[in-house]
Scaffold this active site. Structure first.
Site, PDB file in Angstrom:
ATOM      1  N   GLU A  36     -18.281  29.605 -50.044  1.00 36.86           N
ATOM      2  CA  GLU A  36     -16.998  28.906 -50.229  1.00 36.86           C
ATOM      3  C   GLU A  36     -17.201  27.442 -50.609  1.00 36.86           C
ATOM      4  OE1 GLU A  36     -17.545  31.105 -47.975  1.00 36.86           O
ATOM      5  OE2 GLU A  36     -15.824  32.471 -47.860  1.00 36.86           O
TER       6      GLU A  36
ATOM      7  N   HIS B 181     -27.542  25.606 -60.801  1.00 41.19           N
ATOM      8  CA  HIS B 181     -26.964  24.260 -60.801  1.00 41.19           C
ATOM      9  C   HIS B 181     -28.047  23.263 -61.225  1.00 41.19           C
ATOM     10  CE1 HIS B 181     -24.334  20.987 -59.612  1.00 41.19           C
ATOM     11  NE2 HIS B 181     -25.386  20.417 -59.058  1.00 41.19           N
TER      12      HIS B 181
ATOM     13  N   ASN C  20     -25.741  31.460 -58.539  1.00 44.78           N
ATOM     14  CA  ASN C  20     -25.355  30.431 -59.508  1.00 44.78           C
ATOM     15  C   ASN C  20     -26.564  29.556 -59.808  1.00 44.78           C
ATOM     16  OD1 ASN C  20     -23.563  28.693 -61.031  1.00 44.78           O
ATOM     17  ND2 ASN C  20     -23.648  27.247 -59.326  1.00 44.78           N
TER      18      ASN C  20
ATOM     19  N   GLY D  21     -23.696  29.326 -73.094  1.00 46.77           N
ATOM     20  CA  GLY D  21     -24.430  30.544 -72.755  1.00 46.77           C
ATOM     21  C   GLY D  21     -25.925  30.489 -72.975  1.00 46.77           C
ATOM     22  N   SER D  22     -26.538  29.287 -72.844  1.00 52.85           N
ATOM     23  CA  SER D  22     -27.996  29.255 -73.040  1.00 52.85           C
ATOM     24  C   SER D  22     -28.723  29.905 -71.860  1.00 52.85           C
ATOM     25  CB  SER D  22     -28.487  27.825 -73.281  1.00 52.85           C
ATOM     26  OG  SER D  22     -28.403  27.043 -72.120  1.00 52.85           O
ATOM     27  N   ASN D  23     -28.175  29.777 -70.654  1.00 50.07           N
ATOM     28  CA  ASN D  23     -28.787  30.496 -69.522  1.00 50.07           C
ATOM     29  C   ASN D  23     -28.575  32.007 -69.662  1.00 50.07           C
ATOM     30  OD1 ASN D  23     -30.105  28.768 -67.366  1.00 50.07           O
ATOM     31  ND2 ASN D  23     -28.252  27.599 -67.811  1.00 50.07           N
TER      32      ASN D  23
ATOM     33  N   ASP E 218     -21.589  24.728 -54.569  1.00 49.76           N
ATOM     34  CA  ASP E 218     -23.004  24.353 -54.721  1.00 49.76           C
ATOM     35  C   ASP E 218     -23.723  24.200 -53.375  1.00 49.76           C
ATOM     36  OD1 ASP E 218     -22.656  24.305 -57.491  1.00 49.76           O
ATOM     37  OD2 ASP E 218     -22.154  22.185 -57.515  1.00 49.76           O
TER      38      ASP E 218
ATOM     39  N   GLU F 275     -34.292  25.377 -66.406  1.00 42.25           N
ATOM     40  CA  GLU F 275     -33.300  26.359 -65.935  1.00 42.25           C
ATOM     41  C   GLU F 275     -33.569  27.727 -66.569  1.00 42.25           C
ATOM     42  OE1 GLU F 275     -29.097  25.280 -66.122  1.00 42.25           O
ATOM     43  OE2 GLU F 275     -29.640  23.172 -66.142  1.00 42.25           O
TER      44      GLU F 275
HETATM   45  C1  GRF Z   1     -26.140  24.639 -67.040  1.00 44.21           C
HETATM   46  O1  GRF Z   1     -26.657  23.340 -66.976  1.00 44.21           O
HETATM   47  C2  GRF Z   1     -25.970  25.211 -65.652  1.00 44.21           C
HETATM   48  O2  GRF Z   1     -26.922  24.750 -64.744  1.00 44.21           O
HETATM   49  C3  GRF Z   1     -24.608  24.691 -65.253  1.00 44.21           C
HETATM   50  O3  GRF Z   1     -23.848  24.764 -66.443  1.00 44.21           O
HETATM   51  C4  GRF Z   1     -24.711  24.662 -67.571  1.00 44.21           C
HETATM   52  C5  GRF Z   1     -24.433  25.861 -68.413  1.00 44.21           C
HETATM   53  O4  GRF Z   1     -25.138  25.829 -69.627  1.00 44.21           O
HETATM   54  N1  GRF Z   1     -24.066  25.456 -64.158  1.00 44.21           N
HETATM   55  P1  GRF Z   1     -25.256  27.140 -70.508  1.00 44.21           P
HETATM   56  O5  GRF Z   1     -23.822  27.600 -70.804  1.00 44.21           O
HETATM   57  O6  GRF Z   1     -26.014  28.158 -69.750  1.00 44.21           O
HETATM   58  O7  GRF Z   1     -25.953  26.722 -71.769  1.00 44.21           O
END
Ligand code: GRF
Length: 219
Positions: free
Chosen positions: A144, A111, A109, A14-16, A147, A176
């Site tokens: 669908e 990626h 999303n 959950g860092s994002n 990515d 990110e």
């Molecule tokens: C991130 O690298 C994101 O791009 C990918 O999964 C990872 C999730 O990391 N889809 P976090 O859980 O947000 O730390």
């Protein structure tokens, strides 16, 4: 101004999610996180949401007889919470056409590669193995094909000759954390709109570079 209501789906660290929580905590940020859903119990991301007083739900995919029933529960939770935009943030289940058809153009999303290069898993190792000079990250609408939806924003990250997979992953992750809130800002402020699988930009010339909508995000 009415804030865009975000529903964030996670499966782990959950860092994002934390980057989005921090962005939403800033004055005048045009979005708020209304709900966090995890398909895995007890993950770090859930604790991050709870520490920020955000409502969380754990919807374990294993408790459902099939994918459609699992996604019905997710859909129902977002609908009831009045979610405007779903942000997948490390959500480790492929979204099926069932849920996509209900949230098309309202589900994004992040990626960790410069799509369309290196979709799917192990992106960093594959980018290094291919001898790429740059990796990076992409925020895109969810379709669908995994990515492969319309790209909202991307940021490049140079690959160093002596990089390890984890060093590159860490540098991309730091970017990110700036890119995801920026993409949400662009959508919430109406700079980006989704139409029939494509992005419509209000006025590309006036679109601010990353961070400029809210310079504090770059500090
Ligand atoms: C991130 O690298 C994101 O791009 C990918 O999964 C990872 C999730 O990391 N889809 P976090 O859980 O947000 O730390």
């Amino acid at each position: 101004m009415r804030k865009l209501k975000l529903g964030v789906q996670i499966s782990g660290r959950g860092s994002n999610l934390q980057a989005l929580i921090d962005a939403c905590a800033q004055e005048n940020f045009p979005a708020e996180i209304t709900l966090v859903i995890s398909n895995v119990e007890g993950v770090e991301g859930l604790a991050k949401a709870q520490a920020a007083n955000i409502r969380t739900l754990t919807i374990p995919h294993k408790s459902f007889p099939n994918k459609e029933a699992f996604e019905e529960a997710i859909d129902d939770a977002h609908q009831k919470a009045g979610i405007d935009l779903i942000c997948l943030a490390g959500f480790m289940r492929v979204i099926s056409p069932y849920l996509i058809s209900r949230w098309r153009g309202k589900m994004i999303n992040i990626h960790p590669s410069l799509l369309p290069a290196f979709p799917g898993p192990h992106t960093h190792q594959r980018a290094m193995d291919a001898g790429a000079l740059f990796s990076g990250c992409t925020v895109h609408y969810v379709e669908e094909e995994v990515d492969a939806g319309a790209i909202i924003v991307q940021a490049p990250v140079p690959i160093k000759p002596d990089d390890t997979e984890s060093e590159l992953a860490a540098r991309v992750l730091a970017i990110e954390h700036k890119l995801y809130p920026y993409a949400v800002q662009l959508i919430a402020c109406g700079f980006i709109r989704y139409q029939d699988g494509k992005i419509i930009s209000k006025d590309t010339d006036s679109m601010p570079p990353i961070g400029l909508l809210n310079p504090a995000l770059l500090s």
